[in-house]
Scaffold this motif. Structure first.
Motif, PDB file in Angstrom:
ATOM      1  N   LEU A  16       0.827  -1.204   0.000  1.00 51.55           N
ATOM      2  CA  LEU A  16       0.000   0.000   0.000  1.00 51.55           C
ATOM      3  C   LEU A  16       0.864   1.259   0.000  1.00 51.55           C
ATOM      4  O   LEU A  16       0.558   2.250  -0.675  1.00 51.55           O
ATOM      5  N   LEU A  17       1.957   1.219   0.749  1.00 50.84           N
ATOM      6  CA  LEU A  17       2.859   2.369   0.829  1.00 50.84           C
ATOM      7  C   LEU A  17       3.422   2.714  -0.541  1.00 50.84           C
ATOM      8  O   LEU A  17       3.358   3.866  -0.985  1.00 50.84           O
ATOM      9  N   VAL A  18       3.976   1.732  -1.216  1.00 50.82           N
ATOM     10  CA  VAL A  18       4.628   2.032  -2.492  1.00 50.82           C
ATOM     11  C   VAL A  18       3.603   2.391  -3.563  1.00 50.82           C
ATOM     12  O   VAL A  18       3.887   3.205  -4.451  1.00 50.82           O
ATOM     13  N   ALA A  19       2.403   1.841  -3.467  1.00 54.47           N
ATOM     14  CA  ALA A  19       1.359   2.223  -4.421  1.00 54.47           C
ATOM     15  C   ALA A  19       0.966   3.685  -4.228  1.00 54.47           C
ATOM     16  O   ALA A  19       0.799   4.437  -5.207  1.00 54.47           O
ATOM     17  N   ARG A  29       5.414  16.487  -1.679  1.00 53.89           N
ATOM     18  CA  ARG A  29       5.636  16.781  -0.271  1.00 53.89           C
ATOM     19  C   ARG A  29       4.866  15.792   0.590  1.00 53.89           C
ATOM     20  O   ARG A  29       3.787  15.335   0.218  1.00 53.89           O
ATOM     21  N   VAL A  30       5.406  15.467   1.770  1.00 56.54           N
ATOM     22  CA  VAL A  30       4.749  14.558   2.712  1.00 56.54           C
ATOM     23  C   VAL A  30       4.198  15.407   3.853  1.00 56.54           C
ATOM     24  O   VAL A  30       4.942  15.788   4.769  1.00 56.54           O
ATOM     25  N   ALA A 129       2.762   8.138   3.191  1.00 51.11           N
ATOM     26  CA  ALA A 129       2.655   8.104   1.733  1.00 51.11           C
ATOM     27  C   ALA A 129       1.258   8.499   1.278  1.00 51.11           C
ATOM     28  O   ALA A 129       1.089   9.205   0.270  1.00 51.11           O
ATOM     29  N   GLU A 130       0.237   8.091   2.013  1.00 52.05           N
ATOM     30  CA  GLU A 130      -1.126   8.463   1.651  1.00 52.05           C
ATOM     31  C   GLU A 130      -1.363   9.959   1.839  1.00 52.05           C
ATOM     32  O   GLU A 130      -2.110  10.573   1.074  1.00 52.05           O
ATOM     33  N   SER A 131      -0.723  10.543   2.841  1.00 47.94           N
ATOM     34  CA  SER A 131      -0.870  11.989   3.024  1.00 47.94           C
ATOM     35  C   SER A 131      -0.263  12.728   1.835  1.00 47.94           C
ATOM     36  O   SER A 131      -0.764  13.780   1.422  1.00 47.94           O
ATOM     37  N   ALA A 132       0.827  12.197   1.272  1.00 53.35           N
ATOM     38  CA  ALA A 132       1.436  12.807   0.088  1.00 53.35           C
ATOM     39  C   ALA A 132       0.535  12.638  -1.136  1.00 53.35           C
ATOM     40  O   ALA A 132       0.360  13.557  -1.939  1.00 53.35           O
ATOM     41  N   ARG A 133      -0.035  11.463  -1.257  1.00 57.03           N
ATOM     42  CA  ARG A 133      -0.935  11.215  -2.398  1.00 57.03           C
ATOM     43  C   ARG A 133      -2.165  12.111  -2.340  1.00 57.03           C
ATOM     44  O   ARG A 133      -2.609  12.659  -3.351  1.00 57.03           O
ATOM     45  N   ALA A 139      -6.192  14.521   5.189  1.00 51.11           N
ATOM     46  CA  ALA A 139      -6.803  13.535   4.298  1.00 51.11           C
ATOM     47  C   ALA A 139      -6.266  12.133   4.525  1.00 51.11           C
ATOM     48  O   ALA A 139      -6.671  11.204   3.844  1.00 51.11           O
ATOM     49  N   VAL A 140      -5.362  11.961   5.486  1.00 48.26           N
ATOM     50  CA  VAL A 140      -4.806  10.639   5.744  1.00 48.26           C
ATOM     51  C   VAL A 140      -5.925   9.656   6.016  1.00 48.26           C
ATOM     52  O   VAL A 140      -6.759   9.862   6.895  1.00 48.26           O
ATOM     53  N   GLY A 141      -5.950   8.581   5.242  1.00 41.99           N
ATOM     54  CA  GLY A 141      -6.950   7.542   5.466  1.00 41.99           C
ATOM     55  C   GLY A 141      -8.367   7.980   5.169  1.00 41.99           C
ATOM     56  O   GLY A 141      -9.311   7.356   5.618  1.00 41.99           O
ATOM     57  N   ALA A 142      -8.540   9.079   4.420  1.00 44.12           N
ATOM     58  CA  ALA A 142      -9.883   9.600   4.181  1.00 44.12           C
ATOM     59  C   ALA A 142     -10.781   8.596   3.493  1.00 44.12           C
ATOM     60  O   ALA A 142     -12.004   8.653   3.629  1.00 44.12           O
ATOM     61  N   SER A 143     -10.191   7.637   2.788  1.00 42.89           N
ATOM     62  CA  SER A 143     -10.998   6.654   2.074  1.00 42.89           C
ATOM     63  C   SER A 143     -11.587   5.604   3.006  1.00 42.89           C
ATOM     64  O   SER A 143     -12.449   4.836   2.610  1.00 42.89           O
TER      65      SER A 143
END
Length: 254
Positions: A16-19, A29-30, A129-133, A139-143
């Protein structure tokens, strides 16, 4: 949690991280680690994976330094990360249960330590990584409302952080005036009592002392908040105690 469960979490979280990193781009930016770009996150986590795996694979019984971070970027960096993550998962999966090697926190065995430590290391950085995406720490984990972290795994991670990491002399969470912080997971009913003083924090499960401040929320939210990835939820009592944690609890590599 069992060793196999930690390895399964490590496997999932690394993928999940690398994706998320690939989607964000290595120059993004992170937000949860403002000094980092995604390339820094991948270089650091990939280096840690190789460093950790070498203790198990090579049977090092004393501390060995890491081999440093690579001067890679873009697709080459993503491939390097995937290779090291896969090697670590395979190394832990095939290691004998009684493998003898160095570790640095209390655990039933060295293998149990490294599986647990790398599962949580990778999970926290997956959220980075999700915060950067997603472009923002909010938005971390917003999904997924639970951040794709089960309550059981979050409680295990809070145990590691409070009962092990911050029990070490390296902890900077100290105060001249003794204070007590309560941590309460509202979805599991688990509580921790953290005694703060001029020495390292002394933590234990349960409500074993009157608290000056309580932080309460779902276990996954607490887990990420205590790792300073999200604001503290449900703070009551003396908020300066929660601020003390927030400002001094960062676990650094060096």
């Amino acid at each position: 949690m069992e060793i196999t469960e930690h390895i399964e979490a490590l496997d999932r979280e690394g993928r999940l991280l690398v994706a998320a990193a690939e989607s964000a781009g290595t120059g993004a930016r992170v937000p949860t680690c403002p000094d980092w770009r995604v390339r820094d996150l991948l270089r650091h986590t990939g280096m840690v994976h190789r460093w950790a795996g070498a203790f198990v694979a090579d049977g090092h019984t004393s501390y060995h330094p890491d081999k440093g971070e690579p001067d890679l970027d873009g697709g080459d960096l993503l491939a390097w990360f995937r290779e090291g993550h896969r090697w670590l998962v395979d190394t832990l999966t095939t290691a004998p249960p009684d493998v003898a090697c160095w570790s640095f926190l209390p655990a039933p065995s060295p293998l149990a330590f490294w599986a647990r430590r790398q599962a949580h290391e990778t999970t926290v950085h997956r959220l980075d990584a999700e915060s950067a995406r997603d472009g923002t720490a909010d938005a971390v984990g917003a999904s997924a409302p639970d951040f794709a972290i089960t309550p059981e795994f979050a409680v295990d991670g809070i145990d590691e952080l409070l009962l092990a990491f911050h029990a070490r002399e390296k902890s900077r969470v100290r105060t001249d005036r003794p204070r007590v912080l309560r941590v309460r997971a509202t979805d599991t009913g688990t509580t921790w009592t953290v005694r703060l003083s001029s020495g390292p924090p002394v933590s234990e499960r349960g409500e074993t002392a009157e608290a000056d401040c309580e932080v309460a929320g779902p276990a996954a939210r607490l887990y990420l908040s205590l790792w300073n990835r999200l604001p503290m939820p449900g703070v009551s009592g003396d908020e300066s105690v929660a601020t003390l944690w927030r400002e001094n609890s960062a676990v650094t590599w060096r």
